[in-house]
Write an enzyme that holds these catalytic residues in place. Structure first.
Site, PDB file in Angstrom:
ATOM      1  N   THR A  13       0.826  -1.213   0.000  1.00 11.06           N
ATOM      2  CA  THR A  13       0.000   0.000   0.000  1.00 11.06           C
ATOM      3  C   THR A  13       0.859   1.260   0.000  1.00 11.06           C
ATOM      4  OG1 THR A  13      -0.087  -0.129   2.409  1.00 11.06           O
ATOM      5  CG2 THR A  13      -1.920  -1.119   1.221  1.00 11.06           C
ATOM      6  N   ALA A 252       6.074   5.569   9.807  1.00  5.38           N
ATOM      7  CA  ALA A 252       4.796   5.217   9.187  1.00  5.38           C
ATOM      8  C   ALA A 252       4.885   5.566   7.719  1.00  5.38           C
ATOM      9  CB  ALA A 252       3.662   5.979   9.844  1.00  5.38           C
ATOM     10  N   LYS A 253       3.869   5.121   6.969  1.00  4.01           N
ATOM     11  CA  LYS A 253       3.907   5.332   5.527  1.00  4.01           C
ATOM     12  C   LYS A 253       3.976   6.820   5.173  1.00  4.01           C
ATOM     13  CE  LYS A 253       2.718   0.992   3.775  1.00  4.01           C
ATOM     14  NZ  LYS A 253       1.783   0.001   4.295  1.00  4.01           N
ATOM     15  N   ARG A 254       3.485   7.685   6.078  1.00  5.88           N
ATOM     16  CA  ARG A 254       3.492   9.120   5.751  1.00  5.88           C
ATOM     17  C   ARG A 254       4.899   9.720   5.767  1.00  5.88           C
ATOM     18  NH1 ARG A 254       1.502   8.492  10.804  1.00  5.88           N
ATOM     19  NH2 ARG A 254       2.919   9.250  12.413  1.00  5.88           N
ATOM     20  N   ASP A 255       5.876   9.027   6.388  1.00  4.90           N
ATOM     21  CA  ASP A 255       7.236   9.566   6.460  1.00  4.90           C
ATOM     22  C   ASP A 255       7.963   9.326   5.140  1.00  4.90           C
ATOM     23  OD1 ASP A 255       6.902  10.315   9.146  1.00  4.90           O
ATOM     24  OD2 ASP A 255       7.414   8.282   9.809  1.00  4.90           O
TER      25      ASP A 255
END
Ligand code: GLU
Length: 280
Positions: A13, A252-255
């Protein structure tokens, strides 16, 4: 002694970040230290969120990091028939029921009840559809209403009896599925769920040591219960700490800046990134 088999099971993802690198290297090391086998499994049942380019990115990043795994790589999206069969067996034993609730229905029901027990991945299902009569269920299904399949947690626990799982750090843990309520085993949009697919596949692939982040430790209660209900072997567990940045925040994926690909493009070597992930 049986061979140790570990796995890294990412969902495609997004691009992998340092936390994933740590998790993958950790699982690989556990296998290596025991002279065992290491697998990569792509957990892509959620077609709306998973993308082929992220799967390609996972393979590219792990290869660049110097990881090797056994082929073939299993892709969960190709195993829906196996999950359906497992579901059918639980259904035949009266352990499931169809749930027609929308997210809004569940929110409303919880608000009306005035309390909302939570588990790590959201509010506990208030059990609305558990009480529907057989005729009502059939009528709704025949009318084409979309439904999920939920586990009757109380019956499942009574059927399985008392259970434990063993985690390398937490030790022997007594299983209690109650806080999870009637978990979804088949979603409305996908005829499987994370809990079902992970349990079926770990057993089918002969995984003996499930290595993953400690955020998934609570879910292990549900997994151990499903293993017992389906007559699957009990693996060991090694839930690891979640890697955090200097400020103590979990990756997290946002980083975006801390994805493996971004670090690589910034000129870091695989050895440096492995060190940043605490696995140098
Ligand atoms: N696919 C899950 C994730 O990416 C991990 C599953 C597991 O290790 O059990 O968070």
């Amino acid at each position: 002694m049986s061979t140790v088999v570990t796995r890294f099971a990412p969902s495609p993802t997004g691009r992998l970040h340092l936390g994933h690198a740590y998790s993958a290297l950790h699982a690989r090391r556990l296998a290596e230290d025991a002279g065992g086998r290491f697998l990569l499994r792509i957990e892509d049942i959620d077609a709306a969120r998973c993308r082929p380019e992220f799967e390609a990115g996972i393979v590219e990043d792990l290869t660049w990091l110097g990881l090797e795994w056994e082929e073939p790589v299993w892709r969960q999206s190709e195993r829906m028939a196996v999950y359906a069969e497992a579901l059918g067996r639980l259904e035949a034993r009266g352990l499931l029921y169809p749930c027609f609730c929308t997210r809004k229905d569940i929110e409303r029901e919880i608000a009306d009840a005035g309390h909302a027990p939570h588990r790590p991945d959201g509010p506990v299902y208030p059990g609305t559809c558990r009480h529907l009569g057989a005729a009502e269920r059939t009528a709704r299904i025949e009318a084409g209403a979309p439904y999920a399949e939920r586990l009757r947690m109380d019956r499942a626990m009574a059927t399985a009896g008392s259970l434990c799982f063993t985690d390398r750090d937490a030790g022997r843990v007594a299983v209690d599925g109650t806080p999870f309520g009637d978990v979804v085993l088949a979603r409305k949009d996908v005829p499987a769920s994370y809990h079902l697919a992970v349990v079926v596949d770990d057993a089918a692939q002969g995984v003996t040591l499930v290595s993953r982040g400690e955020d998934l430790l609570p879910a292990t209660h549900v997994h151990r219960l499903l293993q017992a209900l389906m007559g699957l072997p009990e693996p060991g567990y090694a839930h690891h700490r979640l890697l955090a940045d200097a400020a103590g925040r979990r990756y997290a994926k946002r980083d975006r800046g801390l994805t493996i690909v971004a670090l690589r493009n910034a000129g870091h070597s695989p050895a440096e990134v492995r060190r940043m992930a605490g696995m140098g």
